[in-house]
Write an enzyme that holds these catalytic residues in place. Structure first.
Site, short mmCIF file in Angstrom:
data_model
loop_
_atom_site.label_atom_id
_atom_site.label_comp_id
_atom_site.label_asym_id
_atom_site.label_seq_id
_atom_site.Cartn_x
_atom_site.Cartn_y
_atom_site.Cartn_z
N GLU A 197 0.82 -1.21 0.00
CA GLU A 197 0.00 0.00 0.00
C GLU A 197 0.86 1.27 0.00
OE1 GLU A 197 -2.73 -0.69 3.29
OE2 GLU A 197 -4.01 -1.89 1.99
N ASP B 220 -8.37 -9.07 4.29
CA ASP B 220 -8.11 -7.91 5.12
C ASP B 220 -9.14 -7.77 6.24
OD1 ASP B 220 -7.09 -5.60 6.03
OD2 ASP B 220 -7.43 -4.41 4.24
N GLU C 163 -12.45 -2.08 12.27
CA GLU C 163 -12.50 -1.41 10.96
C GLU C 163 -13.68 -1.91 10.11
OE1 GLU C 163 -8.89 -1.71 8.72
OE2 GLU C 163 -9.72 -0.64 7.00
O1 GCW Z 1 -7.09 -2.87 6.33
C1 GCW Z 1 -6.13 -2.05 5.79
C2 GCW Z 1 -6.45 -0.72 6.36
C3 GCW Z 1 -5.29 0.22 6.30
C4 GCW Z 1 -4.10 -0.46 6.99
C5 GCW Z 1 -3.78 -1.75 6.25
C6 GCW Z 1 -2.67 -2.55 6.92
C7 GCW Z 1 -2.37 0.57 8.26
O2 GCW Z 1 -7.57 -0.21 5.70
O3 GCW Z 1 -5.67 1.38 6.97
O4 GCW Z 1 -2.98 0.38 7.03
O5 GCW Z 1 -4.90 -2.58 6.25
O6 GCW Z 1 -2.99 -3.51 7.60
O7 GCW Z 1 -1.52 -2.22 6.75
#
Ligand code: GCW
Length: 689
Positions: free
Chosen positions: A288, A367, A395
């Site tokens: 990311e 995720d 989240e």
């Molecule tokens: O789930 C995603 C989140 C990001 C997060 C990423 C991760 C810190 O939306 O906000 O970044 O995972 O786990 O690195």
């Protein structure tokens, strides 16, 4: 609490203006009214032993007991012993309790064990001395960590805490480390009471400001570590792989470059000289937008081992995250499957990581969704120390607006058997995920547990007061994965609501026990995941919100069916990443569990589930049921509000109203979407728009 910063080694006042969570004064009454003693060479030599002495004194001062000498027949003796002992031992004879441990932190955990046990530690319900016992309490793994996604600066998009739903950070305030860290010590106290002893202080997305924690801000990191230390919690930092370049070192971050290696060694030396009991580094690389070894044509073992070499002389650890995938995917490309990515990148590297590297693996391949299969990486790297990563911050599970007790979900994950019923090493019991993370898997190596914290500077710590139970459960279930999640919730209720009436206890169980499944019912169906709003930071429904995006999280609904074909026969081949029996269980429509059906298969709406319902009718039924369950939760809360403190009553009421509003929105958008796609009416004729 605000006021003057604490002097080094000073404990915060035991009563504050924020919520006491599972350590209200009343929880200490059964121990505090008795005669307590601490036996250790010189308690003043050690920060944790000083804490224990202060804890005992405070409990007695509040509840009428007395701190006595160890030889003076105490009701509770805490004894620091030499020798090898994991965790602590609790021996009870004639109602007197002796807790023995080999380290001050383990002894502190033993103290909180007695607090948690309450009156039952000493006496039976009829008032006679409790039965004699001799118990050993060792954690499943000696690595149990919380990761904070806290930013030093307020990030323009993510705010002070990325994916934080409980106000600001307890560590930072708008660009600086807070002056008053007394609340950090109070947090460490809550963590010690659930056996957590490591905290990563900053977001794994390390921005320019946060990168400086590693260098210019070390004095502040040392202050944070000092605020955690009295309760035996060690500090870790998330670091950027780009740090050499961004912090004035060499013009490259190539892991094989000698100058880069020297830079990291110097950086580590400086950290440990500022914080001698520092824990180590957490790293998100090639993920990311964070730089990683791929930029130099190197792999993740090269990257992790670079840092491992730097921290090894200090006994430090590197938690290297396996959350690596292509986040700039083309939705038109059906051959790329994000679920495959971690296994594709990491499994071939098994055996190449240094002994002080822990590869930290999210529990599922995507995720932190409400429902996912267990990550196949957890079964693919026997020669690597693997940590299981969970997400306590909600989240994708309601953002601490919705009641969603995650204990049952984590229990399922921890107890999952990646190799099915096959006997474990040496012909023992089948291996679970918890075993593998604790070093009882095929390779005998473990990396323990990590989870993203849900705590902020909110008065209730977690925004939703009932979300405290998730933090509590994370600590207790990773200490002992065999614990029953409902029993853990019951423990949390007993501590958090002292003198809880049977009526209140029953209501809290009715609201919370099954709340994760309720949440699942009104959100994305049958394991397909997402369907959340990209614009509202993953909160609330947007069925096609990610469908034509670059993120690789699609459901592929059309007029005929829905789901992702991840089979070997006709799909992305992801099922092949599992060992037997799961590679076959998931591959076949006949054996794939209903709750994961759309994660593994694309099926017509008329497909009949094992439950006997069709996919489309299941979607309608669960979405109507989910909202009804939320309505029942809210009604149940109203029946008991008079029994909970005003602030808690009002906050939970307000959140339940929002949960109901949001659940209705989910129900109506999901049902309408699938009705319009499929044209199949609800068999029970309910309103679909
Ligand atoms: O789930 C995603 C989140 C990001 C997060 C990423 C991760 C810190 O939306 O906000 O970044 O995972 O786990 O690195």
């Amino acid at each position: 609490m605000t006021g003057t910063p604490l002097a080094d080694g000073q404990l915060p006042p035991f009563e504050n203006d924020y919520h006491p969570a599972w350590l209200p004064t009343a929880a200490f009454a059964p121990v505090g009214c008795r005669r307590l003693a601490l036996a250790a060479e010189d308690p003043h030599d050690d920060a944790v032993l000083r804490t224990l002495a202060a804890e005992l004194a405070e409990a007695c001062a509040t509840h009428g007991g007395a701190v006595v000498a160890p030889h003076d027949d105490p009701d509770l003796l805490l004894r620091l012993a030499t020798g090898r002992l994991d965790g602590y031992r609790v021996v009870r004879r004639h109602g007197r309790v002796v807790v023995t441990a080999a380290t001050p932190t383990a002894l502190l955990h033993g103290w909180f064990h007695v607090v948690r046990t309450g009156e039952a530690a000493f006496s039976a319900p009829d008032g006679s001395p409790a039965e004699d016992t001799d118990e050993r309490h060792a954690p499943s793994s000696d690595l149990r960590m919380l990761d904070h996604w806290d930013n030093v600066d307020v990030h323009p998009v993510m705010g002070q805490v990325e994916r934080g739903y409980a106000g600001g950070s307890i560590f930072y305030d708008d660009g600086v480390v807070r002056a008053d860290l007394s609340r950090v010590t109070a947090y460490a106290r809550l963590l010690a009471a659930i056996g957590i002893d490591r905290v990563c202080l900053n977001n794994v997305n390390v921005h320019a400001r946060e990168a400086r924690l590693l260098t210019a801000d070390l004095p502040d990191v040392a202050r944070l570590a000092a605020a955690l230390r009295p309760y035996g919690v060690r500090a870790h930092l998330a670091v950027s792989f780009a740090a050499p370049m961004t912090l004035g070192g060499p013009a490259t971050s190539d892991p094989l470059d000698p100058d880069v290696r020297a830079w990291w060694r110097d950086a580590a030396d400086r950290v440990w000289s500022a914080v001698p009991d520092f824990g180590g580094f957490v790293v998100k690389a090639d993920s990311e937008g964070q730089l990683g070894p791929f930029a130099y044509g190197r792999d993740h073992a090269d990257g992790a081992n670079l840092l491992a070499e730097a921290v090894a002389p200090h006994g430090g650890l590197v938690h290297w995250r396996a959350f690596v995938y292509d986040h700039t995917q083309d939705w038109r490309d059906r051959s790329t499957d994000r679920a495959r990515a971690a296994h594709d990148h990491f499994a071939p590297l098994d055996g190449r990581f240094a002994p002080n590297v822990i590869v930290q693996v999210k529990h599922g391949p995507l995720d932190f969704q409400t429902r996912e299969a267990v990550s196949p990486v957890l079964a693919a790297m026997p020669r690597t120390r693997l940590a299981l990563e969970l997400q306590v911050t909600q989240e994708y599970t309601g953002q601490q607006q919705h009641v969603c007790y995650l204990g049952p979900w984590w229990s399922e994950i921890l107890r999952f058997r990646p190799w099915g019923e096959a006997p474990g090493p040496d012909g023992g019991a089948p291996v679970t995920v918890a075993d593998a993370a604790s070093g009882r898997g095929p390779g005998g190596l473990g990396g323990g547990f990590a989870a993203v914290s849900n705590v902020g500077d909110d008065r209730f710590w977690t925004g939703h007061p009932l979300a405290q139970a998730n933090l509590y459960a994370y600590g207790r279930l990773t200490w002992d994965p065999e614990l029953d999640a409902t029993a853990v919730l019951d423990e949390w209720i007993s501590l958090t609501f002292p003198a809880c009436s049977p009526r209140l206890r029953a209501a809290l169980h009715a609201i919370m026990d099954d709340s994760w499944r309720t949440y699942e019912r009104y959100t994305a169906p049958l394991g397909v995941g997402f369907m959340v709003s990209p614009l509202r930071a993953h909160y609330g429904p947007d069925v096609d919100g990610y469908e034509y995006s670059k993120w690789g999280t699609y459901h592929f609904a059309d007029r005929d069916g829905v789901g992702v074909d991840r089979t070997r026969a006709t799909g992305t081949g992801y099922t092949g990443q599992y060992p037997a029996p799961w590679r076959d269980v998931y591959e076949s429509l006949g054996t794939c569990p209903d709750e994961l059906l759309l994660f593994f298969h694309h099926v017509p709406y008329s497909h009949v589930l094992h439950s006997g319902s069709t996919v489309i009718q299941h979607i309608y039924d669960t979405h109507f049921a989910g909202v009804e369950e939320v309505e029942a939760m809210a009604a149940r809360w109203e029946e008991v509000v008079d029994e909970v403190p005003d602030g808690v009553a009002a906050r939970v009421r307000e959140r339940l109203a929002e949960q109901r509003r949001s659940a209705v929105e989910w129900r109506d958008q999901v049902n309408t979407y699938f009705f319009r796609k499929s044209g199949v009416p609800d068999a029970r004729g309910r309103t679909i728009y």
